[in-house]
Design a protein around this motif. Structure first.
Motif, PDB file in Angstrom:
ATOM      1  N   PRO A 123      -4.760  -3.412  27.070  1.00 40.78           N
ATOM      2  CA  PRO A 123      -5.777  -3.816  26.100  1.00 40.78           C
ATOM      3  C   PRO A 123      -5.286  -4.982  25.239  1.00 40.78           C
ATOM      4  O   PRO A 123      -4.202  -4.934  24.659  1.00 40.78           O
ATOM      5  CB  PRO A 123      -5.981  -2.545  25.259  1.00 40.78           C
ATOM      6  CG  PRO A 123      -5.626  -1.430  26.197  1.00 40.78           C
ATOM      7  CD  PRO A 123      -4.502  -1.973  27.051  1.00 40.78           C
ATOM      8  N   GLY A 124      -6.086  -6.050  25.206  1.00 39.44           N
ATOM      9  CA  GLY A 124      -5.734  -7.215  24.419  1.00 39.44           C
ATOM     10  C   GLY A 124      -4.951  -8.274  25.163  1.00 39.44           C
ATOM     11  O   GLY A 124      -4.717  -9.357  24.631  1.00 39.44           O
ATOM     12  N   GLN A 128      -6.847  -8.944  30.495  1.00 39.84           N
ATOM     13  CA  GLN A 128      -7.819  -7.913  30.165  1.00 39.84           C
ATOM     14  C   GLN A 128      -9.002  -8.496  29.390  1.00 39.84           C
ATOM     15  O   GLN A 128     -10.129  -8.045  29.536  1.00 39.84           O
ATOM     16  CB  GLN A 128      -7.109  -6.814  29.371  1.00 39.84           C
ATOM     17  CG  GLN A 128      -7.873  -5.514  29.273  1.00 39.84           C
ATOM     18  CD  GLN A 128      -8.677  -5.444  27.993  1.00 39.84           C
ATOM     19  OE1 GLN A 128      -8.415  -6.165  27.047  1.00 39.84           O
ATOM     20  NE2 GLN A 128      -9.656  -4.561  27.990  1.00 39.84           N
ATOM     21  N   GLN A 129      -8.760  -9.520  28.586  1.00 39.14           N
ATOM     22  CA  GLN A 129      -9.858 -10.110  27.816  1.00 39.14           C
ATOM     23  C   GLN A 129     -10.653 -11.146  28.598  1.00 39.14           C
ATOM     24  O   GLN A 129     -11.846 -11.315  28.360  1.00 39.14           O
ATOM     25  CB  GLN A 129      -9.312 -10.803  26.561  1.00 39.14           C
ATOM     26  CG  GLN A 129      -8.791  -9.870  25.510  1.00 39.14           C
ATOM     27  CD  GLN A 129      -8.515 -10.620  24.216  1.00 39.14           C
ATOM     28  OE1 GLN A 129      -9.414 -11.049  23.518  1.00 39.14           O
ATOM     29  NE2 GLN A 129      -7.239 -10.775  23.912  1.00 39.14           N
ATOM     30  N   PHE A 130      -9.975 -11.868  29.504  1.00 39.61           N
ATOM     31  CA  PHE A 130     -10.619 -13.063  30.049  1.00 39.61           C
ATOM     32  C   PHE A 130     -10.743 -13.099  31.574  1.00 39.61           C
ATOM     33  O   PHE A 130     -11.353 -14.022  32.102  1.00 39.61           O
ATOM     34  CB  PHE A 130      -9.861 -14.313  29.581  1.00 39.61           C
ATOM     35  CG  PHE A 130      -9.766 -14.410  28.083  1.00 39.61           C
ATOM     36  CD1 PHE A 130     -10.904 -14.621  27.318  1.00 39.61           C
ATOM     37  CD2 PHE A 130      -8.550 -14.232  27.435  1.00 39.61           C
ATOM     38  CE1 PHE A 130     -10.831 -14.684  25.938  1.00 39.61           C
ATOM     39  CE2 PHE A 130      -8.470 -14.308  26.049  1.00 39.61           C
ATOM     40  CZ  PHE A 130      -9.617 -14.527  25.300  1.00 39.61           C
TER      41      PHE A 130
ATOM     42  N   PRO B  21     -13.118  -5.683  27.294  1.00 40.36           N
ATOM     43  CA  PRO B  21     -12.144  -6.516  26.574  1.00 40.36           C
ATOM     44  C   PRO B  21     -11.818  -5.958  25.190  1.00 40.36           C
ATOM     45  O   PRO B  21     -12.697  -5.507  24.462  1.00 40.36           O
ATOM     46  CB  PRO B  21     -12.856  -7.862  26.440  1.00 40.36           C
ATOM     47  CG  PRO B  21     -13.958  -7.834  27.427  1.00 40.36           C
ATOM     48  CD  PRO B  21     -14.328  -6.409  27.647  1.00 40.36           C
ATOM     49  N   VAL B  22     -10.551  -5.985  24.865  1.00 39.30           N
ATOM     50  CA  VAL B  22     -10.085  -5.595  23.534  1.00 39.30           C
ATOM     51  C   VAL B  22      -9.608  -6.868  22.840  1.00 39.30           C
ATOM     52  O   VAL B  22      -8.775  -7.589  23.370  1.00 39.30           O
ATOM     53  CB  VAL B  22      -8.948  -4.561  23.643  1.00 39.30           C
ATOM     54  CG1 VAL B  22      -8.326  -4.305  22.280  1.00 39.30           C
ATOM     55  CG2 VAL B  22      -9.459  -3.277  24.266  1.00 39.30           C
ATOM     56  N   PHE B  23     -10.171  -7.166  21.678  1.00 43.70           N
ATOM     57  CA  PHE B  23      -9.850  -8.418  20.991  1.00 43.70           C
ATOM     58  C   PHE B  23      -8.522  -8.280  20.251  1.00 43.70           C
ATOM     59  O   PHE B  23      -8.092  -7.189  19.896  1.00 43.70           O
ATOM     60  CB  PHE B  23     -10.931  -8.789  19.975  1.00 43.70           C
ATOM     61  CG  PHE B  23     -12.336  -8.609  20.461  1.00 43.70           C
ATOM     62  CD1 PHE B  23     -12.634  -8.644  21.814  1.00 43.70           C
ATOM     63  CD2 PHE B  23     -13.366  -8.393  19.559  1.00 43.70           C
ATOM     64  CE1 PHE B  23     -13.942  -8.475  22.272  1.00 43.70           C
ATOM     65  CE2 PHE B  23     -14.671  -8.224  20.005  1.00 43.70           C
ATOM     66  CZ  PHE B  23     -14.963  -8.254  21.357  1.00 43.70           C
ATOM     67  N   THR B  24      -7.894  -9.428  19.991  1.00 42.31           N
ATOM     68  CA  THR B  24      -6.710  -9.480  19.133  1.00 42.31           C
ATOM     69  C   THR B  24      -7.043 -10.400  17.950  1.00 42.31           C
ATOM     70  O   THR B  24      -8.042 -11.135  18.000  1.00 42.31           O
ATOM     71  CB  THR B  24      -5.496 -10.048  19.898  1.00 42.31           C
ATOM     72  OG1 THR B  24      -5.776 -11.404  20.256  1.00 42.31           O
ATOM     73  CG2 THR B  24      -5.202  -9.242  21.154  1.00 42.31           C
ATOM     74  N   THR B  27      -7.721 -13.896  19.135  1.00 38.68           N
ATOM     75  CA  THR B  27      -8.883 -14.194  19.979  1.00 38.68           C
ATOM     76  C   THR B  27     -10.201 -13.820  19.311  1.00 38.68           C
ATOM     77  O   THR B  27     -11.259 -14.056  19.889  1.00 38.68           O
ATOM     78  CB  THR B  27      -8.784 -13.450  21.334  1.00 38.68           C
ATOM     79  OG1 THR B  27      -8.833 -12.031  21.090  1.00 38.68           O
ATOM     80  CG2 THR B  27      -7.497 -13.785  22.063  1.00 38.68           C
TER      81      THR B  27
END
Lengths: 383, 153
Positions: A123-124, A128-130, B21-24, B27
């Motif tokens: 996660p993060g 995983q985000q893109f 999606p997990v944000f940071t 991002t």
């Protein structure tokens, strides 16, 4: 030949490969380690360095009865064990330890892959985000992203791509431990179902259970062991993008990381591609040997597809490649780099089932993810 | 074959975990932009490099002075694969492309080309694309691309 400072004095795979439900990933790593120790005539307690990946090294040490003075747990995908070999050599050179066990096990088939979700979508993370959402979790699609473009620019045909598993099946037929040993044809490969077009099922690696282990020490000490030493004469390594983040590659068709790794390996060995008798290029998918042959300098850009289709890497060809059948036909438990090196060492010891007569040099090239990481090891049975 | 011994890689081995999606902190501006229908890219104040994915450090010169800009949404199709079936979170039946898309600002990003047949005939290399947003799972919008029709050019 350059003066090699290090040698492999023990090498073995797990006792069984393929479907081994009675062992976990750690169990496979311990089984392979025990086989490699026996191969080297060593007790675990005599080994003072340990590397492993994706599993806690302290647990492996405890279960083997080792108390290592030096440890490494480098994880950069399937070529991790090649990078760990380089690290082990550096540790021996630095005087941190004398003898290192590098061990790998993965129950990819029976109990699931190693707990490497950290590569594939922590996660993060970038991936995983893109990235992962677009491929619907289908890992093959991330590996295969540039293949269609490569075919468009070079004119490589789908038939030439399909010839990679056909040729490797011929090698697998000579290996009793290989999973897929029946002959196949370009037509049959092209008739297999679509995984991520242009990649079809028969262009994808197996999903197996397997382990492997190496024992490395200084060349000076390497004559004290039962088996003839296999010297490590050159190494290279490079990282470029996240493990599953293909959009970050600077030049997807001519990936720089393999060229950098090859330059280091050939430079440190004082050799060129023309000096290599036997070649292993990690084949998670049919296209990865194509990008490897070009990036390592064995052929020019755009030539590797025809090179394989015209049987240059097949039995009887001038550059025997993936002679165990490869990840496509022998076994692929998730991180195949260790098994690549095992076949190189068997060939240089004269112990391979599809033995290349008089092989003096073998190059093993591994990948981590899609052009995320790679490592290149050049072995020789001559110092 | 798949029930017996080691099977070739197949659909049954798809990774289903952690796809949302997990944000940071780094991002969050990107995802806030997406929620507003914007594709935001990082630009280095020191070397002017536009880069993706977002970061607090420039991959060109290591500067930490980073600005955000709104992408034009214009892009071209670099390469693609076609998955036989989309994940259910896309709400798309049948095949779905995964695309390497070259943004007008320079960076490459992974995405998908939607609103056209998911075939090798319809997905042409270097074709002009424009940004569109589609829902994905619980997210109301993620960045996708569609062909720019000749009538639009």
């Amino acid at each position: 030949m350059s003066s090699a400072g290090f040698a492999i004095v023990g090498a073995a795979e797990s006792t069984r490969i393929g479907k081994v439900p009675e062992l976990s990933s750690v169990g496979l790593a311990l089984d392979a380690a025990a086989n490699a120790l026996a191969d080297a005539g060593l007790e675990a307690a005599q080994v003072d360095g340990l590397t492993t990946g994706y599993m806690p090294p302290a647990n492996v040490a405890q279960l083997l009865g080792m108390k290592p003075a030096w440890v490494d747990n480098t994880v950069v995908g399937g070529c991790s064990w090649m990078n760990q070999l380089r690290n082990a050599m550096a540790a021996i050179a630095a005087g941190y330890c004398e003898t290192v066990l590098i061990t790998y096990g993965e129950s990819g088939r029976s109990h699931g892959f190693l707990p490497n979700v950290l590569d594939l979508g922590a996660p993060g993370s970038i991936e995983q985000q893109f990235d992962l959402m677009y491929c619907s979790g289908n890992r093959a699609s991330l590996f295969a992203m540039p293949v269609a473009r490569y075919m468009h620019e070079t004119g490589m045909t789908h038939e030439q791509l399909a010839s990679v598993p056909v040729v490797q099946r011929e090698w697998a037929a000579m290996n009793s431990r290989a999973k897929l040993r029946e002959p196949t044809t370009v037509e049959a490969v092209l008739a297999s179902r679509v995984i991520a077009w242009p990649i079809l099922r028969d262009m994808c690696c197996l999903v197996s259970d397997a382990g492997g282990a190496l024992i490395v020490t200084s060349a000076e000490r390497s004559s004290d062991f039962p088996k003839p030493p296999v010297y490590v004469v050159g190494t290279g390594s490079s990282l470029e993008t996240g493990l599953m983040s293909p959009a970050g590659v600077e030049d997807p068709l001519r990936p720089g990381l393999v060229r950098r790794s090859a330059a280091q390996a050939f430079g440190s060995a004082g050799l060129t591609p023309a000096d290599i008798d036997h070649l292993m290029i990690y084949d998670a998918f049919a296209h990865t040997p194509i990008f490897g042959l070009e990036g390592l300098g064995f052929v020019e850009f755009g030539e590797a597809g025809p090179f394989i289709a015209e049987r240059n890497t097949a039995p009887g060809g001038r550059l025997p490649m993936n002679t165990n059948g490869g990840g496509l036909c022998y076994a692929h438990s998730g991180s195949y780099g260790m098994l690549c090196m095992q076949e190189s060492i068997r060939q240089l010891r004269g112990e391979a089932e599809a033995q290349i007569d008089g092989a003096r040099t073998s190059l093993a090239h591994g990948w981590g993810g899609f052009w995320s990481a790679c490592a290149t090891i050049i072995f020789s049975n001559q110092r | 074959m798949e029930g017996d011994g080691d099977a070739p890689y197949g659909r049954d081995r798809r990774l289903k975990t952690h796809l949302d999606p997990v944000f940071t902190p780094e991002t969050r501006p990107y995802w806030e932009g997406v929620a507003q229908g914007e594709l935001r890219l990082c630009t280095c104040c020191s070397c002017d490099r536009c880069f993706f994915p977002p970061s607090n450090v420039c991959p060109g010169c290591s500067s930490r002075e980073i600005d955000w800009r709104i992408a034009s949404g214009r892009a071209t199709l670099y390469s693609f694969v076609i998955n036989p079936q989309a994940d259910e979170r896309w709400g798309i039946e049948g095949p779905m492309s995964v695309a390497m898309v070259k943004l007008e600002e320079g960076p490459m990003m992974l995405s998908t080309v939607v609103h056209c047949p998911q075939t090798i005939e319809a997905l042409r290399f270097d074709m002009n694309l424009r940004l569109v947003f589609r829902p994905y799972g619980d997210l109301p919008r993620v960045a996708c691309f569609e062909p720019v029709g000749q009538a639009d050019e």
